[in-house]
Motif scaffolding. Sequence first.
Motif, PDB file in Angstrom:
ATOM      1  N   LYS A  17       0.793  -1.211   0.060  1.00 42.32           N
ATOM      2  CA  LYS A  17       0.049  -0.098  -0.030  1.00 42.32           C
ATOM      3  C   LYS A  17       0.654   1.345  -0.013  1.00 42.32           C
ATOM      4  O   LYS A  17       0.640   2.137  -0.677  1.00 42.32           O
ATOM      5  N   SER A  18       1.882   1.318   0.830  1.00 45.27           N
ATOM      6  CA  SER A  18       2.996   2.183   0.569  1.00 45.27           C
ATOM      7  C   SER A  18       3.404   2.641  -0.572  1.00 45.27           C
ATOM      8  O   SER A  18       3.420   3.773  -1.193  1.00 45.27           O
ATOM      9  N   LYS A  19       3.876   1.563  -1.347  1.00 46.16           N
ATOM     10  CA  LYS A  19       4.526   1.715  -2.528  1.00 46.16           C
ATOM     11  C   LYS A  19       3.613   2.393  -3.482  1.00 46.16           C
ATOM     12  O   LYS A  19       3.743   3.073  -4.298  1.00 46.16           O
ATOM     13  N   ALA A  20       2.387   1.862  -3.590  1.00 43.30           N
ATOM     14  CA  ALA A  20       1.177   2.057  -4.354  1.00 43.30           C
ATOM     15  C   ALA A  20       0.805   3.564  -4.139  1.00 43.30           C
ATOM     16  O   ALA A  20       0.804   4.250  -5.190  1.00 43.30           O
ATOM     17  N   PHE A  21       0.919   3.949  -3.164  1.00 38.88           N
ATOM     18  CA  PHE A  21       0.592   5.366  -2.745  1.00 38.88           C
ATOM     19  C   PHE A  21       1.596   6.418  -3.281  1.00 38.88           C
ATOM     20  O   PHE A  21       1.309   7.139  -4.137  1.00 38.88           O
ATOM     21  N   TYR A  22       2.939   6.056  -3.021  1.00 39.62           N
ATOM     22  CA  TYR A  22       3.748   6.863  -3.467  1.00 39.62           C
ATOM     23  C   TYR A  22       3.905   6.923  -4.822  1.00 39.62           C
ATOM     24  O   TYR A  22       4.373   8.037  -5.631  1.00 39.62           O
ATOM     25  N   ALA A  23       4.006   5.803  -5.748  1.00 37.70           N
ATOM     26  CA  ALA A  23       3.927   5.734  -6.986  1.00 37.70           C
ATOM     27  C   ALA A  23       2.839   6.403  -7.666  1.00 37.70           C
ATOM     28  O   ALA A  23       3.159   7.066  -8.832  1.00 37.70           O
ATOM     29  N   ALA A  24       1.515   6.364  -7.149  1.00 37.77           N
ATOM     30  CA  ALA A  24       0.703   7.280  -7.776  1.00 37.77           C
ATOM     31  C   ALA A  24       0.980   8.702  -7.648  1.00 37.77           C
ATOM     32  O   ALA A  24       0.517   9.512  -8.598  1.00 37.77           O
ATOM     33  N   CYS A  25       1.367   9.120  -6.540  1.00 34.17           N
ATOM     34  CA  CYS A  25       1.701  10.640  -6.475  1.00 34.17           C
ATOM     35  C   CYS A  25       2.781  11.004  -7.118  1.00 34.17           C
ATOM     36  O   CYS A  25       2.765  11.954  -7.918  1.00 34.17           O
ATOM     37  N   GLY A 257       0.743   0.074 -16.584  1.00 35.18           N
ATOM     38  CA  GLY A 257       2.283   0.487 -16.549  1.00 35.18           C
ATOM     39  C   GLY A 257       2.822  -0.130 -15.391  1.00 35.18           C
ATOM     40  O   GLY A 257       4.150  -0.853 -15.583  1.00 35.18           O
ATOM     41  N   ILE A 258       2.375  -0.634 -14.249  1.00 36.62           N
ATOM     42  CA  ILE A 258       2.676  -1.385 -13.146  1.00 36.62           C
ATOM     43  C   ILE A 258       3.128  -2.660 -13.528  1.00 36.62           C
ATOM     44  O   ILE A 258       4.124  -3.282 -13.198  1.00 36.62           O
ATOM     45  N   ILE A 259       2.053  -3.343 -14.019  1.00 38.39           N
ATOM     46  CA  ILE A 259       2.192  -4.754 -14.613  1.00 38.39           C
ATOM     47  C   ILE A 259       3.396  -4.776 -15.590  1.00 38.39           C
ATOM     48  O   ILE A 259       4.054  -5.694 -15.560  1.00 38.39           O
ATOM     49  N   ALA A 260       3.596  -4.047 -16.674  1.00 37.45           N
ATOM     50  CA  ALA A 260       4.414  -4.091 -17.740  1.00 37.45           C
ATOM     51  C   ALA A 260       5.833  -3.606 -17.187  1.00 37.45           C
ATOM     52  O   ALA A 260       6.799  -4.078 -17.775  1.00 37.45           O
ATOM     53  N   PHE A 261       5.846  -2.704 -16.361  1.00 37.06           N
ATOM     54  CA  PHE A 261       7.458  -2.158 -15.923  1.00 37.06           C
ATOM     55  C   PHE A 261       7.752  -1.984 -14.535  1.00 37.06           C
ATOM     56  O   PHE A 261       8.630  -1.596 -14.168  1.00 37.06           O
ATOM     57  N   GLY A 262       6.338  -2.080 -13.497  1.00 41.32           N
ATOM     58  CA  GLY A 262       6.869  -1.802 -12.165  1.00 41.32           C
ATOM     59  C   GLY A 262       6.671  -0.388 -11.893  1.00 41.32           C
ATOM     60  O   GLY A 262       6.007   0.420 -12.440  1.00 41.32           O
ATOM     61  N   PHE A 263       7.509  -0.045 -10.647  1.00 39.07           N
ATOM     62  CA  PHE A 263       7.369   1.197 -10.226  1.00 39.07           C
ATOM     63  C   PHE A 263       7.443   2.341 -11.339  1.00 39.07           C
ATOM     64  O   PHE A 263       6.631   3.322 -11.449  1.00 39.07           O
ATOM     65  N   ILE A 264       8.658   2.369 -12.165  1.00 42.83           N
ATOM     66  CA  ILE A 264       8.604   3.602 -13.289  1.00 42.83           C
ATOM     67  C   ILE A 264       7.513   3.437 -14.246  1.00 42.83           C
ATOM     68  O   ILE A 264       7.522   4.412 -14.773  1.00 42.83           O
ATOM     69  N   GLY A 265       6.865   2.403 -14.394  1.00 43.83           N
ATOM     70  CA  GLY A 265       5.707   2.172 -15.444  1.00 43.83           C
ATOM     71  C   GLY A 265       4.349   3.321 -14.954  1.00 43.83           C
ATOM     72  O   GLY A 265       3.955   3.983 -15.731  1.00 43.83           O
ATOM     73  N   VAL A 266       4.277   3.695 -13.857  1.00 42.71           N
ATOM     74  CA  VAL A 266       3.710   4.712 -13.321  1.00 42.71           C
ATOM     75  C   VAL A 266       3.889   6.037 -13.785  1.00 42.71           C
ATOM     76  O   VAL A 266       3.100   6.924 -14.366  1.00 42.71           O
ATOM     77  N   VAL A 267       5.340   6.493 -13.767  1.00 42.96           N
ATOM     78  CA  VAL A 267       5.912   7.810 -14.350  1.00 42.96           C
ATOM     79  C   VAL A 267       5.693   7.555 -15.821  1.00 42.96           C
ATOM     80  O   VAL A 267       5.590   8.732 -16.416  1.00 42.96           O
ATOM     81  N   VAL A 268       6.161   6.582 -16.316  1.00 45.33           N
ATOM     82  CA  VAL A 268       6.063   6.530 -17.744  1.00 45.33           C
ATOM     83  C   VAL A 268       4.693   6.805 -18.266  1.00 45.33           C
ATOM     84  O   VAL A 268       4.551   7.615 -19.161  1.00 45.33           O
ATOM     85  N   TYR A 269       3.654   6.055 -17.892  1.00 47.06           N
ATOM     86  CA  TYR A 269       2.170   6.392 -18.358  1.00 47.06           C
ATOM     87  C   TYR A 269       1.864   7.833 -17.977  1.00 47.06           C
ATOM     88  O   TYR A 269       1.021   8.316 -18.830  1.00 47.06           O
TER      89      TYR A 269
END
Length: 338
Positions: A17-25, A257-269
């Motif tokens: 949940k922490s990773k998901a929150f910070y990635a979304a931010c 993006g998370i499924i395809a690239f992980g954390f960086i996928g959120v930024v890429v998308y």
Amino acid sequence: MKGILEVYYNYFSNELKSKAFYAACFGFLFFLIALFPLRNTVIRFRRIVIPSYIRVLLVFLYLIAFILTYPRRFHIDIGVQSGSICLVFSVLLICSKKSKFDFASVLHLIVLAFAILVGERVDAMMAVILHLIFDKNSENYLYLEEKISTKYFYPLMGGIFGLGILGELLRADRNFNMQYLLSSVFTQSTTVDVSFIYLTGWYYNLKHGVNTDVLLNFFFGFLPGEYNGISSEFNFTEFLRDKVMANPGGGLYYTEGIIAFGFIGVVVYGIFLAFLIRFIIVKSNKNENSLFFNMLLVLILIMQLRIQWYGFIYFYTPAFLILVLSVLIKINRIYLRN
């Protein structure tokens, strides 16, 4: 919290949940950073000239298409997936406005309020906002107002939010009690559902790593076939149903993006979507008579909530219809000139 996320909230670890929150931010932050250079850009384009009676007819066609898209809410047996048609009608009505509150626009606003009330909030809310922030000048150009009067902006936002809450209560077929009302105010069911799918995307990533299969649907989802589209096994919603657990459908745009690239996928998308919006705005402003990009700009603005909540796959069909429509309008203009 309510619904499916309430049931499965403890299923997800605190680390997840922490990773998901910070990635979304981070994803949303980079989305805003990429759009920041356009903050002083004046958006304007030439209005599509459509006779008033045709615009009124478009409103009624929108209403018919809306009813056929959601037949169960009107207790009818015939249904057609015409949500993209509704979007095209909304784009045409906004791009052909004669004034902020011309007769057809007021009719459309009433129908949009009705759509929100019966539970279709995603596109209708954005269409209402665009109706009220686009205006026509004396040169027959539509422009996006740089400053919006707070006299009607805050009541407008409050009214849309109130209609959305009421629509959710009616859609859920619940009695009006204070507990459920407060729950609906602070935890919108759609937001809860898409957040749950976003968390399941992180669950898959942390347990299995990245999987680029979902990109097949991102790049080829506009093509017909069993492996493409919303119901494809490569659509991230269906993918997570198969690989993790059942879900109510939809899911945040960044989940793929998370499924395809992980954390960086959120930024890429986040950056991809922002640069797509920038590209459309620049092309529309560069040639104010560019019919396709003008309508495409209105379309992607209307669809922002749908894209953010459900995924980019929903943009393909209405964008293709806009392309076809712009070609037909240009052919008709050439025919009339000759």
